[in-house]
Each structure stands twice: as structure tokens, then as C-alpha cells.
Scaffold this motif. Structure first.
Motif, PDB file in Angstrom:
ATOM      1  N   HIS A 269       5.343   7.562   6.036  1.00  0.00           N
ATOM      2  CA  HIS A 269       4.861   6.426   5.251  1.00  0.00           C
ATOM      3  C   HIS A 269       4.611   6.891   3.814  1.00  0.00           C
ATOM      4  CE1 HIS A 269       1.651   3.016   4.699  1.00  0.00           C
ATOM      5  NE2 HIS A 269       2.796   2.741   4.095  1.00  0.00           N
ATOM      6  N   HIS A 270       5.306   6.292   2.883  1.00  0.00           N
ATOM      7  CA  HIS A 270       5.245   6.708   1.475  1.00  0.00           C
ATOM      8  C   HIS A 270       4.024   6.091   0.797  1.00  0.00           C
ATOM      9  CE1 HIS A 270       9.229   8.692   1.287  1.00  0.00           C
ATOM     10  NE2 HIS A 270       9.414   7.950   2.352  1.00  0.00           N
ATOM     11  N   THR A 271       2.948   6.844   0.806  1.00  0.00           N
ATOM     12  CA  THR A 271       1.661   6.364   0.279  1.00  0.00           C
ATOM     13  C   THR A 271       1.235   7.079  -0.991  1.00  0.00           C
ATOM     14  OG1 THR A 271       0.528   7.983   1.677  1.00  0.00           O
ATOM     15  CG2 THR A 271       0.843   5.767   2.589  1.00  0.00           C
ATOM     16  N   ASP A 272       2.047   8.012  -1.473  1.00  0.00           N
ATOM     17  CA  ASP A 272       1.624   8.879  -2.579  1.00  0.00           C
ATOM     18  C   ASP A 272       2.372   8.543  -3.860  1.00  0.00           C
ATOM     19  OD1 ASP A 272       0.868  10.998  -4.250  1.00  0.00           O
ATOM     20  OD2 ASP A 272       0.654  12.359  -2.552  1.00  0.00           O
ATOM     21  N   ALA A 278       5.075   5.322  -3.939  1.00  0.00           N
ATOM     22  CA  ALA A 278       4.326   4.539  -2.957  1.00  0.00           C
ATOM     23  C   ALA A 278       5.051   3.220  -2.726  1.00  0.00           C
ATOM     24  CB  ALA A 278       2.904   4.286  -3.443  1.00  0.00           C
ATOM     25  N   TYR A 279       5.435   2.961  -1.478  1.00  0.00           N
ATOM     26  CA  TYR A 279       6.170   1.733  -1.160  1.00  0.00           C
ATOM     27  C   TYR A 279       6.200   1.553   0.347  1.00  0.00           C
ATOM     28  CZ  TYR A 279      10.018   5.037  -0.209  1.00  0.00           C
ATOM     29  OH  TYR A 279      10.777   6.077   0.274  1.00  0.00           O
ATOM     30  N   ASP A 280       6.354   0.292   0.754  1.00  0.00           N
ATOM     31  CA  ASP A 280       6.581   0.000   2.181  1.00  0.00           C
ATOM     32  C   ASP A 280       7.106  -1.418   2.361  1.00  0.00           C
ATOM     33  OD1 ASP A 280       4.002  -1.426   1.974  1.00  0.00           O
ATOM     34  OD2 ASP A 280       3.037   0.474   2.433  1.00  0.00           O
ATOM     35  N   LEU A 292       5.262  -0.219  10.641  1.00  0.00           N
ATOM     36  CA  LEU A 292       3.819  -0.223  10.401  1.00  0.00           C
ATOM     37  C   LEU A 292       3.096  -1.105  11.407  1.00  0.00           C
ATOM     38  CD1 LEU A 292       3.384  -0.418   6.514  1.00  0.00           C
ATOM     39  CD2 LEU A 292       2.906   1.525   8.005  1.00  0.00           C
ATOM     40  N   ASP A 304       0.908   9.715   6.874  1.00  0.00           N
ATOM     41  CA  ASP A 304       0.437   9.281   5.561  1.00  0.00           C
ATOM     42  C   ASP A 304       0.687  10.435   4.585  1.00  0.00           C
ATOM     43  OD1 ASP A 304      -1.308   8.914   3.280  1.00  0.00           O
ATOM     44  OD2 ASP A 304      -2.391   7.400   4.433  1.00  0.00           O
ATOM     45  N   ALA A 306       0.094  10.938   1.469  1.00  0.00           N
ATOM     46  CA  ALA A 306      -1.017  11.314   0.594  1.00  0.00           C
ATOM     47  C   ALA A 306      -2.081  12.113   1.335  1.00  0.00           C
ATOM     48  CB  ALA A 306      -1.632  10.066  -0.043  1.00  0.00           C
ATOM     49  N   GLU A 307      -2.298  11.770   2.604  1.00  0.00           N
ATOM     50  CA  GLU A 307      -3.364  12.405   3.380  1.00  0.00           C
ATOM     51  C   GLU A 307      -2.880  13.589   4.206  1.00  0.00           C
ATOM     52  OE1 GLU A 307      -6.573  11.645   3.258  1.00  0.00           O
ATOM     53  OE2 GLU A 307      -6.211  10.066   1.765  1.00  0.00           O
TER      54      GLU A 307
END
Length: 316
Positions: A269-272, A278-280, A292, A304, A306-307
Motif C-alpha cells: 500500500h503506497h502510503t509514503d 502516496a496513492y490508492d 483495501l 503500509d 510509511a510504517e
């Protein structure tokens, strides 16, 4: 090209670029369970098949698939020698490096650009041309070489799985010959373990030399429901580990994890938006909606970025 930095089980931590979150724990616990002969979940090495999407899963894909940038570059070069090939607005836009103009032509226009740029050339010469392009081209936003924009955590995961006697494959909507040009050096995945979309090819004698030529017709689209078909045709076994990042990978994840015995589904999941993109749900590239919404209840791991990732790119 950037050589893959492959993790080894000789390290105390097989996934050093993954943070100590649930994602890392779930991966290592699954791998431990299927490789332990005393475990009820043990899987013999012959059945340890792992498949991964490429764009957005092993390397970046924004603001457009990297193969599109290659196609535009090749159209520009071809049109210098023969301007008559520019018979449509998408082709004219491609020759100018106008990505928006190419995308304005929709799927039809994009396929035209891919078809014209990827045909009339032998497979060997095409792969050489892709490699030459990768050696000189840079991403329009990051300025990085395209094959430097591979994900270090995924390189470690590939290496970890291979150390545990998994066979690792790429199953991508991208062109099979395009990916084969760099997959072995980038990911340590040999050409015969790459499954992708393909144009028709033909065998001909060219100046007396036996040659396989790429023709201007699409033979197979390895996306969405095509991915399980491609895996079945090329591998002949249902994978036990599958990784993707978009709804184009949904059917592959669904089919693989529906098999008997232990199964693992993973979605990047591109959260960064600071270190990568960042996209979804609303993205025109790599849209992720069903994954998702349905992934967690199906038991799939949603990574995730970023995490869960300490770093994104390999050290240079």
C-alpha cells in the motif's frame, strides 16, 4: 543497472529494512511454519512457489508505468528516421515526450504507442535496446535511474524466500520482454521466471540468421483475470505466496490464497508521499480499492510503506 542487494539467512535479521511491526512478524512466522519439517504447515521445497507483480510492487510506477516512458523514447527515435510512422495524435504526442497527450488517447492510444514501439524488431535487439535505455534514462520527477527505483524491502523479501528454498517469479501486466531485460540483474529473477503481457512473435530467417521477431499484435494481456491464467500456463502450480499492489493483482491474490494448505497474500500500500508516492483509490495508475476493502477479511497482509519500511530505495 543497479544490482540487487539480496538478504541472506546468515544475517540475524533476514528483513533489516522492514520495521518490527505486524507485517514483518507475519511474513517471518509464515515462512518459518512452511519450512519447518516438524510443522503441520510444512510445504516441500518443490511447492514453495512465490509470485510478485512488478509495477508498484517491486519497483515504482508513478506517474506512469516505466515501460510507457521507454515506448515514448523509442517512438521519438523511430520517428527521426521515419516521420511517416506518426499516424495518430497519441503517436505524435509520444514522439514529443508528451505523456498527457499519450494518455489522452485512452487505452486505444496507449496500446497503439506500445504496439508501434515494440514491433518490427527481434526479441534480442529489443532486450538490448531496453537495457541501453535503462542505462541512460532517468525518472522525470526523482531524477533517479528507473532501475534504481526498486524497493529495498522487497529485494530482501525475495532473497529471504529464495534462501528458504522458494522459487520466485514475476507475474506482471508489463511486457514480458521488457521485464526480462532487467529482472535478473535487478531482482535475481531469471528470464524464464518472468510472466508478462506479450505481443505475437514469429520465427524468420533475417539475412540468413534464425530470428524471433516481435509482431504488431497483442497475444496475451497478463493483468487481472489473466494473471492466474498466465501462472497456470507457465508454472503449472498454484503459488503459496503472492504479492501485489493494485486491483490488477486481485484475481491473482484471490486464486492463489484459495488453494489448500498454508497461503500468504501481500499487498503493498503506497502510503509514503514523502519518500515515494502516496496513492490508492483514486489513482489512474495502480488503483487499489478491492484490495483495501476485502484484503484484511481474506487474511491478506496490507503493507503500509510509511510504517512498515525503514527505507525505500537500495543504498547507492
Amino acid at each position: 543497472m543497479v544490482a540487487a542487494l539480496v538478504a541472506s539467512t546468515a544475517l540475524a535479521d533476514p528483513l533489516p529494512s522492514w520495521t518490527d511491526t505486524d507485517a514483518k512478524t507475519r511474513i517471518t512466522e509464515f515462512v518459518s511454519s512452511v519450512t519447518d519439517p516438524d510443522s503441520d504447515s510444512y510445504v516441500t521445497p518443490a511447492d514453495r512457489i512465490a509470485v510478485f507483480d512488478n509495477d508498484g510492487t517491486l519497483w515504482a510506477e508513478q506517474p506512469a508505468y516505466f515501460q510507457i516512458y521507454y515506448a515514448m523514447d523509442r517512438i521519438a527515435r523511430l520517428s527521426e528516421a521515419d516521420p511517416s510512422i506518426l499516424t495518430s495524435d497519441p503517436l505524435k504526442a509520444a514522439a514529443k515526450g508528451d505523456l498527457a497527450g499519450v494518455m489522452a488517447g485512452g487505452e486505444k492510444g496507449l496500446l497503439e504507442v506500445i504496439t508501434v514501439s515494440h514491433s518490427g524488431i527481434s526479441v534480442d535487439d529489443f532486450i538490448t535496446d531496453v537495457r541501453d535505455w535503462l542505462d541512460r534514462a532517468t525518472h522525470p520527477q526523482t531524477g533517479m535511474a528507473y532501475d534504481a527505483m526498486i524497493y529495498q524491502p522487497m529485494l530482501e523479501l525475495l532473497g529471504y524466500l529464495r534462501d528458504e528454498e522458494f522459487a520466485t517469479y514475476i507475474v506482471s501486466g508489463g511486457g514480458v520482454h521488457f521485464i526480462r531485460a532487467f529482472a535478473e540483474e535487478a531482482y535475481n529473477i531469471p528470464p524464464q521466471q518472468v510472466i508478462g503481457s506479450a505481443s505475437k512473435t514469429s520465427y524468420q530467417l533475417v539475412d540468413g540468421v534464425p530470428t524471433v521477431l516481435k509482431e504488431p499484435q497483442i497475444a496475451f494481456i497478463d493483468d487481472k483475470a489473466g494473471k492466474p491464467v498466465g501462472i497456470d500456463n507457465k508454472i503449472g502450480k498454484r503459488p503459496i505466496f503472492v504479492g501485489g499492489n493494485s486491483d490488477g493483482d486481485f484475481e491473482m491474490l484471490e486464486w492463489a490464497t484459495a488453494g489448500e494448505g498454508p497461503r500468504f497474500g501481500l499487498i503493498v500500500h503506497h502510503t509514503d508521499g514523502e519518500r515515494e508516492f502516496a496513492y490508492d483509490r483514486d489513482s489512474s495508475v495502480g488503483k487499489l480499492v478491492r484490495g483495501l476493502d476485502e484484503g484484511p477479511e481474506r487474511g491478506w497482509l496490507i503493507v503500509d510503506m510509511a510504517e512498515d519500511w525503514e527505507t525505500i530505495w537500495p543504498a547507492r
